[in-house]
Design a protein around this motif. Sequence first.
Motif, PDB file in Angstrom:
ATOM      1  N   CYS A  14      26.208 -10.120  25.250  1.00  0.00           N
ATOM      2  CA  CYS A  14      26.583  -9.566  23.951  1.00  0.00           C
ATOM      3  C   CYS A  14      28.115  -9.484  23.862  1.00  0.00           C
ATOM      4  O   CYS A  14      28.768  -8.969  24.759  1.00  0.00           O
ATOM      5  N   THR A  19      25.987  -6.423  27.172  1.00  0.00           N
ATOM      6  CA  THR A  19      24.635  -6.419  27.756  1.00  0.00           C
ATOM      7  C   THR A  19      24.167  -7.849  27.994  1.00  0.00           C
ATOM      8  O   THR A  19      24.413  -8.723  27.177  1.00  0.00           O
ATOM      9  N   THR A  21      21.098 -10.570  28.520  1.00  0.00           N
ATOM     10  CA  THR A  21      19.682 -10.797  28.262  1.00  0.00           C
ATOM     11  C   THR A  21      19.347 -12.229  28.669  1.00  0.00           C
ATOM     12  O   THR A  21      20.040 -13.150  28.241  1.00  0.00           O
ATOM     13  N   GLU A  25      14.245 -14.369  26.802  1.00  0.00           N
ATOM     14  CA  GLU A  25      13.781 -13.085  26.252  1.00  0.00           C
ATOM     15  C   GLU A  25      14.553 -12.657  25.016  1.00  0.00           C
ATOM     16  O   GLU A  25      14.316 -11.597  24.446  1.00  0.00           O
ATOM     17  N   PHE A  26      15.504 -13.475  24.584  1.00  0.00           N
ATOM     18  CA  PHE A  26      16.383 -13.081  23.483  1.00  0.00           C
ATOM     19  C   PHE A  26      15.637 -13.173  22.152  1.00  0.00           C
ATOM     20  O   PHE A  26      14.960 -14.152  21.877  1.00  0.00           O
ATOM     21  N   CYS A  30      21.412  -8.483  20.132  1.00  0.00           N
ATOM     22  CA  CYS A  30      21.527  -7.723  21.373  1.00  0.00           C
ATOM     23  C   CYS A  30      20.531  -6.561  21.376  1.00  0.00           C
ATOM     24  O   CYS A  30      20.482  -5.788  20.419  1.00  0.00           O
ATOM     25  N   PRO A  31      19.698  -6.430  22.428  1.00  0.00           N
ATOM     26  CA  PRO A  31      18.702  -5.352  22.456  1.00  0.00           C
ATOM     27  C   PRO A  31      19.344  -3.957  22.507  1.00  0.00           C
ATOM     28  O   PRO A  31      18.717  -2.975  22.120  1.00  0.00           O
TER      29      PRO A  31
END
Length: 558
Positions: A14, A19, A21, A25-26, A30-31
Motif C-alpha cells: 500500500c 501494508t 498483501t 488475495e488482493f 488496501c485491507p
Amino acid sequence: MTTSTAHKQIVLECANCHTLTPMQEFSGACPECGEVLVEARYDLERINPQEWVKSLRDRPSSLWRYHEVLPIFDTSNVVSMGEGVTPLIKAEALGASLGLRNLYIKDERQGPTGSFKDRQATVAISALMEMGVDEVVVASTGNVAIAYGAYGARAGIKLWAFFPALTPNDKMREAALYGAEIIKTTGTYDQTKQLAARFAKAKGVFLDRGIKSVAAIEAMKTMAYEIAEQLGQELEDGEHWRAPDWFLQGVSGGMGPIGVGKGFREMLGFGLIDKLPAFGMIQSTGCAPMVEAFRRGQRVATPVEDSQTVIATLATGNPGLAYQILYDYVDENGGYFIDATDEEAFNAIRILARTEGISVEPATGVTFAGLFKLAQQGIIKPDDVVVVNCSGHTLPVEKQILGERWQETVDLSHAETTPPVPAGDLVSAVRKIPGTLRRVVVIEDNEGAARLMSRLLVAHGNAEVYMAHDGAHGLALINEVRPDLVITDLMMPEVDGFAVIDQIRASEALKNVPIVVVTAKELTVRERDFLDTHADLLLQKGSFIDDEFIQQLVEQLS
Ligand SMILES: *Cc1c(COP(=O)(O)O)cnc(C)c1O
Ligand SMILES: [Zn+2]
C-alpha cells in the motif's frame, strides 16, 4: 514463451500505510486503509542481473521480455500484440534549436493502438485473464479505453467504457469499433470515475480501478528498462545500461512517471545503472493541480474542480497520492513540475512535426511545450541526456493545430484553372525577398546548430548558405563571398564573434552587411551595448525555434 513461474512471489504494498498483501488475495484496495494505489514487490533476489540481461537478447520483441518483473504468474495468460520495445529516436534538429546535444524521443506512438496505454492494456488484460475475469468497467479520457478495447477484444473480455464530456468523438468511435460499450457522461473525468465505480458495483462487474495502479505502474516501468537498455547501446558499449539525466512526460494521473521511477529504482537495485533520472512533469495550464502544489512547495495537491483545458487526456483534477509519490521522487532525485497552455501545446506539435517528422496528439504536445521551457530556462543543461515520452499519436489532427488555411481547393470543372499561390505565409514572404539578397554566411561552431540554421534557410527561402565553424574561416569566407547577410555565434575559439563583427564594420567593402547574432551567452551590459550598435539583430539561442527564427531572418533580409 510459456514460462510457468509457480514459485514467483508478488506482494502488493500500500502506497499509503505500506501494508503488504499477497497479490492473489488482493481485492482492489488496501485491507488496512482502503487506498487503491499499491505497488508490486517481487522476490528480486532470485534474479541474477548479469545472466538476466544476457538472456534478454534472445527474447521476443515485446515488453513481456521483462516478465520476471511483471505481475503475472503464468505467461500463458499473456495477451500480446508485440507492444513495447519502441524506438528511441535521437532528435538532432529539434535538439540543436533548443541547444540540447542529447535529446531522445521514446516513440510510444508506435504501439498497437498508438499510445503508451498499450503497455498498460497488455498487462491489465493479461492479469484479468489470469484472474478469470470476463467483463470489466473502465473510466477513460480515450486512450485507455482504446487500448483496453483492442486487448479486451483479443482476450474475449467485454469492456464497459465511461468517458467524460470532453473526450473527442473519434477516440470514442475507435473504442466502439473494438466492441466496447460506450457511455459518455456530461461531467468531468473525476466525476466519470465515480459513476463508473457505482455502475460496476451495482452490476457486479469487475472495476479496472481495482488493479489499475498495479497494472499501470508495472507496465509503464518497462519503458524505463527499455530506455536504459537503448541508451546503453547508444552511449555506452552496449554491455552496460544507462539512465538518462532527464525523463519528461505530460502528466495526468501520474502513472507513467511513477512506473518509470519504479523501473529505474529496480535497475539501481540490480546494479544495472548508477543513478536515477530527474523528472520533468508537464501539465496543461487549465488543469495543473501538481504544478500549483509544487510552486507552493506543498506535498499534497488541491484538486482542480473546473478544468479549463481542451486536452481531455490530461484532465485529472485530483491526482491523490500519485502527486505525493512524484513530489518525493523530485525531492530526492531532482526534477520540475511545469505547465503549458493549450496554445503552446499546439504550437509545439507544429514545431515537432516540421523539425523531426513526428506528429503527436495534444497531450504529447504539452510535453514538448514543457521541454522547450525547461531548456530555455536553463533547468535542462545543454549536455544533459534527455528522454521525452512521446506518449501518443496525432490522429485526428485537431482543427486548432493547423488553423483555417491549411488547404486549397481547386475546381477542376474549368480546365484552365491553376492553384492559387497562398499569400501571407512564411514561404511566400521569403519568396518576396529581392533576388539579389540570397547569399548567407553562417559562422557557428556547434555543428548541430549550424546544420539546423542552414537547413531552415534553404528550406524556407532559396538562400545559398556558406558555413564556417570558427571566426577566422568566417572572415575569409565573408571576404570571398561578399554575402547579403552574416549570421554569427559569439563564443568561438580564437577569433570570436565580437572580433568578426569588429572587422566587418571596419572594412569599407563590408561595413553595411546586415549581421544577425545568435548566441547562448549571458551578455554583460558592455557586450549588449556593443551589439546594439554593431549588429542588426540579436537572437538568444533557445529563445527561438524554427518559425520564429525564420520570421526574424526574413524581416532582416527584406
Ligand atoms: C494517459 C496519457 C498521458 C498521461 O499519463 P499519466 O502518466 O497517467 O499521467 C499522457 N499522454 C498520453 C497520450 C496519454 O494517453
Ligand atoms: Zn493501506
